[in-house]
Design a protein around this motif. Structure first.
Motif, mmCIF file in Angstrom:
data_model
loop_
_atom_site.group_PDB
_atom_site.id
_atom_site.type_symbol
_atom_site.label_atom_id
_atom_site.label_comp_id
_atom_site.label_asym_id
_atom_site.label_seq_id
_atom_site.Cartn_x
_atom_site.Cartn_y
_atom_site.Cartn_z
ATOM 1 N N UNK A 188 -53.617 -34.414 -24.828
ATOM 2 C CA UNK A 188 -52.838 -35.625 -24.605
ATOM 3 C C UNK A 188 -51.839 -35.442 -23.466
ATOM 4 N N UNK A 189 -51.338 -34.226 -23.272
ATOM 5 C CA UNK A 189 -50.463 -33.964 -22.124
ATOM 6 C C UNK A 189 -51.250 -34.075 -20.832
ATOM 7 N N UNK A 190 -52.469 -33.533 -20.816
ATOM 8 C CA UNK A 190 -53.309 -33.650 -19.614
ATOM 9 C C UNK A 190 -53.631 -35.097 -19.314
ATOM 10 N N UNK A 191 -53.884 -35.906 -20.363
ATOM 11 C CA UNK A 191 -54.187 -37.326 -20.137
ATOM 12 C C UNK A 191 -52.980 -38.053 -19.549
ATOM 13 N N UNK A 192 -51.783 -37.722 -20.023
ATOM 14 C CA UNK A 192 -50.595 -38.387 -19.471
ATOM 15 C C UNK A 192 -50.337 -37.970 -18.036
ATOM 16 N N UNK A 193 -50.703 -36.745 -17.688
ATOM 17 C CA UNK A 193 -50.476 -36.284 -16.314
ATOM 18 C C UNK A 193 -51.388 -36.987 -15.320
ATOM 19 N N UNK A 194 -52.497 -37.591 -15.801
ATOM 20 C CA UNK A 194 -53.378 -38.301 -14.868
ATOM 21 C C UNK A 194 -52.743 -39.588 -14.353
ATOM 22 N N UNK A 195 -51.810 -40.135 -15.104
ATOM 23 C CA UNK A 195 -51.135 -41.345 -14.657
ATOM 24 C C UNK A 195 -50.115 -40.993 -13.572
ATOM 25 N N UNK A 196 -50.111 -41.678 -12.418
ATOM 26 C CA UNK A 196 -49.161 -41.351 -11.346
ATOM 27 C C UNK A 196 -47.723 -41.584 -11.813
ATOM 28 N N UNK A 197 -46.837 -40.721 -11.375
ATOM 29 C CA UNK A 197 -45.404 -40.843 -11.647
ATOM 30 C C UNK A 197 -44.775 -41.614 -10.485
ATOM 31 N N UNK A 198 -44.258 -42.799 -10.778
ATOM 32 C CA UNK A 198 -43.709 -43.690 -9.743
ATOM 33 C C UNK A 198 -42.197 -43.724 -9.913
ATOM 34 N N UNK A 199 -41.481 -43.403 -8.824
ATOM 35 C CA UNK A 199 -40.014 -43.436 -8.816
ATOM 36 C C UNK A 199 -39.556 -44.094 -7.531
ATOM 37 N N UNK A 200 -38.316 -44.455 -7.505
ATOM 38 C CA UNK A 200 -37.713 -45.026 -6.311
ATOM 39 C C UNK A 200 -37.031 -43.929 -5.498
ATOM 40 N N UNK A 201 -36.985 -44.149 -4.201
ATOM 41 C CA UNK A 201 -36.386 -43.173 -3.311
ATOM 42 C C UNK A 201 -34.903 -43.029 -3.638
ATOM 43 N N UNK A 202 -34.396 -41.782 -3.538
ATOM 44 C CA UNK A 202 -33.003 -41.507 -3.818
ATOM 45 C C UNK A 202 -32.731 -41.161 -5.266
ATOM 46 N N UNK A 203 -33.675 -41.420 -6.153
ATOM 47 C CA UNK A 203 -33.483 -41.126 -7.569
ATOM 48 C C UNK A 203 -33.970 -39.699 -7.865
ATOM 49 N N UNK A 204 -33.339 -39.039 -8.836
ATOM 50 C CA UNK A 204 -33.828 -37.706 -9.221
ATOM 51 C C UNK A 204 -35.164 -37.809 -9.950
ATOM 52 N N UNK A 205 -35.986 -36.799 -9.760
ATOM 53 C CA UNK A 205 -37.327 -36.764 -10.355
ATOM 54 C C UNK A 205 -37.447 -35.472 -11.157
ATOM 55 N N UNK A 206 -37.943 -35.611 -12.357
ATOM 56 C CA UNK A 206 -38.208 -34.444 -13.210
ATOM 57 C C UNK A 206 -39.662 -34.494 -13.648
ATOM 58 N N UNK A 207 -40.418 -33.486 -13.259
ATOM 59 C CA UNK A 207 -41.822 -33.353 -13.658
ATOM 60 C C UNK A 207 -41.897 -32.215 -14.680
ATOM 61 N N UNK A 208 -42.237 -32.556 -15.911
ATOM 62 C CA UNK A 208 -42.226 -31.603 -17.014
ATOM 63 C C UNK A 208 -43.613 -31.524 -17.629
ATOM 64 N N UNK A 209 -44.110 -30.313 -17.771
ATOM 65 C CA UNK A 209 -45.439 -30.059 -18.343
ATOM 66 C C UNK A 209 -45.240 -29.188 -19.582
#
Length: 1111
Positions: free
Chosen positions: A323-344
């Motif tokens: 289920x974690x692998x399935x969620x990672x297939x969805x692109x992570x969309x953020x706005x410029x200037x905002x902090x991004x956290x990619x957690x696996x």
């Protein structure tokens, strides 16, 4: 709260350093309680007390002097509202114990929490004979008892209470008999020394050779609590291997004490327990072919009263849940200037190292202001403090431990405002029509589609920008008609998306000049001419507007044409110019236009026509002059061009005749003959003539070439023969249902009898033949499979002379669909696909065919080819994954196309082996609301079609839930109408009428409906009923006959070599000349119908085929 970690069990004190992922700096720790991070030494552990909420994250304790000894843990400070008012008053501390003793881990909460649980390696522990769970009567103290602890019980144990969690290490050590440990170590050191000397170390070498290259053998680490030194020359040794590798435990006796017995964690082993027990002389071995986690533990060998023990440790690679692998297939969309956290999130019982990469390049963490990488208990994290468009891409993380490695990928999309349009911003004065602006789209649209542009204007000397207009996103030009003449302006353009307007592209100040145009210049003079260029000169114009000339525009055209072509894109400042890139031998005219600040003036008159060529020499004499045909009143001549070495190219020829009674020559025509053949007409029958031909060009006339004998005007007797060209072929392949026309040219002195045969018999009634002067042709209106065969044309002259010509016609069609598909399970990880062959395989008249196998993972996924050009009805698909669906489709194909598909009714699924039970705490995720009422992205368009054509009306609709599309004609539903069919592929809906009739005309509309509303798009179908159309057969003009060449074989000219026909493009078909009535109708309909003349000819006709005449 607190955290503890084992540093080095052999050293009483080791300096520690804490590394915090928030800033990447090393935090100094002391032993007094005044420091922020207080370390207290508890036996073989170090404990960190008094953590703060801002200290939440992943910390590491490093012991520089203890090689390979590290400990890590993660904690977070939670407010009382989230933890239910309770916190860990006394966290569990690390507890060392000796094997096989009992170990106790204990933690105390500040408030009662009876729902606490203990975990080991992420598995919840339950009350059993191995584990004892106790909770005090007040619900504050929680205790875990591990009975008969062995080396497999070593690891990190965690106590969880609601949202609070803390961990502690359990260390399992060998017995305290130091003499046996020392003796074992000394004995093994002697064995290694004996092996180097070449002594009795053969068994030791053999045992080491059987171990896996990835295993770690720890000699001297085995336990010898009950082992006598004189009965084991080599005892068991601790062993570490990866999951799936082979493991070998061996020991050597000094004397034969019997077969002995093997035990694992006190349980006796046999050959049926997944291990192999071997005995060779005094050596005893236990082999595990493929080590698994359940096979780790404490192993012992008992022979008589003697015992030897060792620990087998199996390291497993990190595991990422599906289920974690399935969620990672969805692109992570953020706005410029905002902090991004990619957690696996992952699962591992061993320390894990994480390596991040972006588009194949490694991401270095810990940089100041850059990416930050952290690895915690069960997760790997990459933090970007401020996302930008440069951070978009494909990210990957590689998790590595002693047990192996695993990879995961995810896509990051960053949305930002668009960049400014690409410059420069061109500003041109439209001379009364306004100021014309031109720009290019921005290089980066910020990840969103452009909505529009904003054009602003500012007058020179003023500071206010005025909004002029908002051009659409697909337009990069704009004309400002409100600018006043005689003033200077600056312009700027912004791109606008859903994120807002971007930066502006600004122009320089431009002057809007008053409209005073210069007059036309005089005709240019020709200074020189060559085959590559012509040099011109001219003078300036006179009159108003000619005082300030910026330059001149030069245009050219070939003589006899009306269109002028610009020579220079920019005005030429001088009054002399050399025009390059001319076609040699063409005649050109030139004209000049003056350009002032107000714009270009009126073009001047054209110059005299001049040839683009070098000075010419007279041509040489013609070659190979001969008589090709004679009749009662004419003589036909042919010749070859003069040799290029004798002079320049000939532009024409002069044919002259002389009477046999005199020597005076007279021309036979006016002007010159363009080609190397001519027929002299108007002669007296049976009169003799002398003939000569002279080549001429701009340089003059060449020497004449005359025939040596007198030519008489009498007809030549010619036997019937066929005129074959180099492109004639022996066979022809056409599609069933197409029209076939085969023209055959021949020549004969008198018209012969022409007979057509098929396979030696007269033609069927549906085949039509026609005979004209020197031409006979075969016409099959609609070819069928029965029309295949050998066709023969027989020419028979009145004197009995015959000539025959044969060709083979093959009529083919698309193959029929294959039979049902049968699936069988093959070897491990494969499936065998079999199907019944297409009925066309047994038909000898059908075209050769092959098969294509397609697969897809679900009923909605697109089909993808798995195997192509298969000539058998069987295929084995390997690499089949358990738990995945596989749908199969087989299509038969030949050179004419593909058949209808044959699909499997049920998908092929290999049962997935039930995995070990794992408890995963998934993060909360709220699905976004994508509901939307239907709307047409692309509407229907009006169609104008002749009778018998195929009509395809298409539109694109969007909405969620997916709308249902219904088609209507004149407000009546077309559902169930057999004359039409409709398709809906991912929102692209089409209505197809295979053959349009007069009754199909009318108003059509598509209605899209879902639970939120509906949308309607309509169009009109107009059917033309014209009897002047020549049908659907496209004919190519037949070239003129050529003389017979005895060296060529009789072959059929195949015009379908490049394809079996093309679909007609309706009224806009470029392969047929349009009548004046059609051109007038196309112009009227182009004004009335939406889309102009482009909508008139969007049709596809059924293919009709014809063969051009052999040349």
């Amino acid at each position: 709260m607190g955290a503890g970690g084992a540093v080095d069990p052999l050293r009483p004190w080791t300096p520690l350093f804490l590394c915090w992922p928030q800033d990447g700096e090393t935090a100094a720790c002391g032993c007094d309680k005044q420091t922020k991070h207080c370390l207290q030494h508890l036996g073989k552990h170090h404990q960190i007390r008094d953590p703060r909420p801002e200290d939440a994250g992943v910390c590491q304790a490093r012991a520089p002097d203890a090689a390979g000894s590290t400990a890590s843990g993660e904690w977070s400070a939670l407010p009382k509202s989230e933890s239910g008012g309770a916190h860990l008053a006394v966290p569990p501390a690390g507890a060392p114990c000796e094997q096989p003793g009992n170990a106790v881990l204990e933690g105390t909460l500040s408030g009662p929490c009876p729902s606490s649980t203990w975990h080991f390696r992420h598995w919840p522990l339950r009350l059993s004979d191995r584990y004892g769970l106790r909770v005090s009567s007040d619900g504050l103290t929680h205790q875990l008892l591990v009975r008969r602890a062995c080396f497999s019980d070593r690891g990190l144990y965690s106590l969880g209470a609601k949202l609070l969690a803390c961990s502690a290490w359990l260390l399992v050590e060998a017995g305290k008999d130091k003499s046996l440990l020392t003796a074992s170590a000394d004995h093994q050191q002697q064995s290694r020394f004996a092996g180097k000397e070449g002594g009795s170390g053969v068994r030791g070498q053999r045992t080491d050779a059987t171990r896996s290259p990835g295993s770690r053998h720890k000699p001297g680490a085995g336990g010898f609590a009950e082992e006598a030194r004189g009965h084991f020359s080599q005892g068991l040794a601790d062993l570490e291997v990866r999951r799936g590798e082979a493991a070998v435990l061996s020991c050597t006796l000094t004397s034969d004490l019997g077969p002995g017995a093997w035990f694992k964690d006190g349980v006796k082993l046999s050959a049926g327990d997944g291990v192999a027990l071997e005995q060779e002389g005094l050596e005893r071995r236990l082999l595990v072919a493929h080590a698994e986690g359940r096979q780790a533990g404490r192993y012992s060998f008992v022979a008589g009263e003697q015992r030897s023990e060792a620990t087998l440790t199996v390291h497993e690679p990190p595991v990422i849940a599906p289920d974690v692998t399935a969620r990672l297939r969805e692109p992570l969309v953020v706005k410029a200037g905002k902090p991004v956290t990619m957690k696996v999130a992952f699962q591992s019982c061993l320390p894990v190292q994480a390596t991040w990469s972006k588009d194949g390049a490694e991401v270095a963490g810990g940089d100041s202001g850059g990416a930050r990488v952290a690895v915690g208990d069960g997760f790997a994290r990459l933090c970007l403090p401020s996302a930008s468009r440069e951070d978009c891409g494909q990210y990957g993380v590689t998790l590595t431990s002693k047990g192996g490695s695993v990879q995961a990928e995810l896509t990051l999309q960053v949305l930002d405002k668009p960049q400014p349009p690409q410059g420069p911003l061109e500003v041109r004065d439209g001379h009364g029509a306004g100021v014309c602006l031109r720009w290019r789209p921005p290089r980066d649209d910020g990840g969103q589609a452009l909505q529009r542009y904003v054009v602003e204007r500012r007058q020179a000397g003023l500071g206010t920008w005025l909004k002029v207009d908002e051009p659409p996103a697909d337009s990069t030009t704009f004309t400002d008609a409100q600018a006043e003449q005689g003033k200077k302006y600056s312009f700027r353009v912004r791109a606008v998306t859903a994120e807002g307007p971007g930066e502006a592209l600004e122009s320089d100040e431009a002057l809007v000049a008053p409209e005073v145009l210069p007059g036309p210049p005089p005709p240019p003079a020709i200074l020189s001419a060559s085959s590559q260029s012509i040099t011109l000169s001219w003078t300036a114009p006179r009159g108003p507007g000619s005082a300030h000339i910026l330059g001149y525009l030069i245009e050219k055209r070939e003589k006899g044409r009306s269109a002028w072509v610009a020579v220079s894109r920019q005005p030429v400042p001088g009054k002399e110019w050399t025009v390059p890139d001319l076609r040699q031998g063409r005649q050109y005219e030139f004209r000049v236009t003056a350009v002032a600040p107000s714009g270009p003036g009126e073009p001047g008159p054209p110059s005299d026509a001049v040839f683009a060529r070098d000075p010419m020499r007279p041509p040489g004499p013609v070659r190979d002059l001969q008589v090709t045909d004679t009749l009662h009143t004419s003589i036909t001549l042919s010749w070859a061009q003069p040799d290029p070495r004798d002079g320049d190219e000939a532009l024409g020829y002069v044919v002259e005749l002389g009477d046999s009674a005199g020597l005076q020559w007279r021309p036979c025509h006016a002007g010159t003959v363009p080609g190397p053949a001519y027929t002299v007409k108007g002669l007296r029958p049976r009169e003799g003539y002398f003939v000569r031909v002279t080549a001429v060009n701009e340089g003059g006339r060449g020497p004449p070439t005359a025939l040596d004998t007198v030519v008489q005007a009498v007809p030549v007797s010619v036997c019937p023969k066929f005129l074959m060209g180099a492109s004639t072929k022996d066979s022809l392949t056409v599609r069933a249902g197409d029209t076939v026309r085969v023209p055959v040219h021949f020549e004969a002195a008198s018209m012969p009898d022409v007979t057509w045969l098929k396979d030696g018999l007269p033609l069927p009634k549906r085949s039509v033949t026609s005979i004209e002067d020197g031409l006979t042709q075969l016409l099959v209106p609609a070819a069928s499979l029965a029309d295949s065969g050998l066709y023969t044309v027989v020419l028979r002259s009145p004197r009995g002379e015959e000539a025959t010509y044969s060709f083979r016609l093959r009529v083919a069609a698309r193959p029929r669909a294959p039979g049902p598909i049968v699936l069988r399970e093959g070897t491990l990880g494969s499936v065998v696909v079999e199907w019944a062959p297409s009925p066309d395989e047994a038909d000898g008249r059908a075209a050769p065919l092959h098969y294509t196998l397609l697969t897809r993972p679900s009923a909605r996924a697109p089909w993808r080819p798995a195997a192509e050009r298969l000539h058998t009805c069987r295929f084995t698909l390997v690499g089949v994954l358990p738990g995945h669906e596989y749908h199969f489709r087989v299509v038969a194909e030949n050179e004419l196309g593909a058949s209808e598909p044959s699909d499997t009714r049920q998908p092929w699924v290999v049962p997935r082996q039930p995995p070990d039970r794992v408890t995963v705490k998934a993060p909360r995720y709220q699905e976004p609301d994508l509901s939307q009422k239907p709307r047409f992205l692309v509407g229907l368009r009006t169609h104008l079609l002749p009778l018998g054509c195929e009509c395809c009306m298409s539109c694109a609709v969007q909405g969620w839930p997916r709308p249902r599309v219904t088609w209507f004609k004149n407000d009546q539903s077309l559902a169930g109408d057999p004359a039409v069919y409709s398709t809906d592929l991912l929102g692209v809906c089409s209505l197809v009428i295979p053959s349009v009739s007069a009754e199909d005309g009318g108003k059509y509309k598509a209605v899209a409906e879902n639970a939120l509303g509906q949308a309607v798009s309509s169009a009109t179908l107009i059917v033309l009923e014209s009897s002047s159309e020549p049908g659907h057969t496209l004919e190519r003009p037949s070239p003129s006959p050529q003389p017979w060449d005895e060296g060529r074989s009789s072959k059929l000219h195949a015009s379908l070599r490049t394809g079996l026909g093309r679909r007609s493009q309706g009224l806009g078909d470029a392969g047929r000349a349009q009548t004046p009535r059609e051109r007038g109708l196309r112009g009227v309909l182009g004004k009335c119908l939406p889309g102009g003349t482009e909508a008139v000819g969007r049709t596809r006709r059924k293919g009709a085929f014809s063969l051009p005449a052999p040349s």
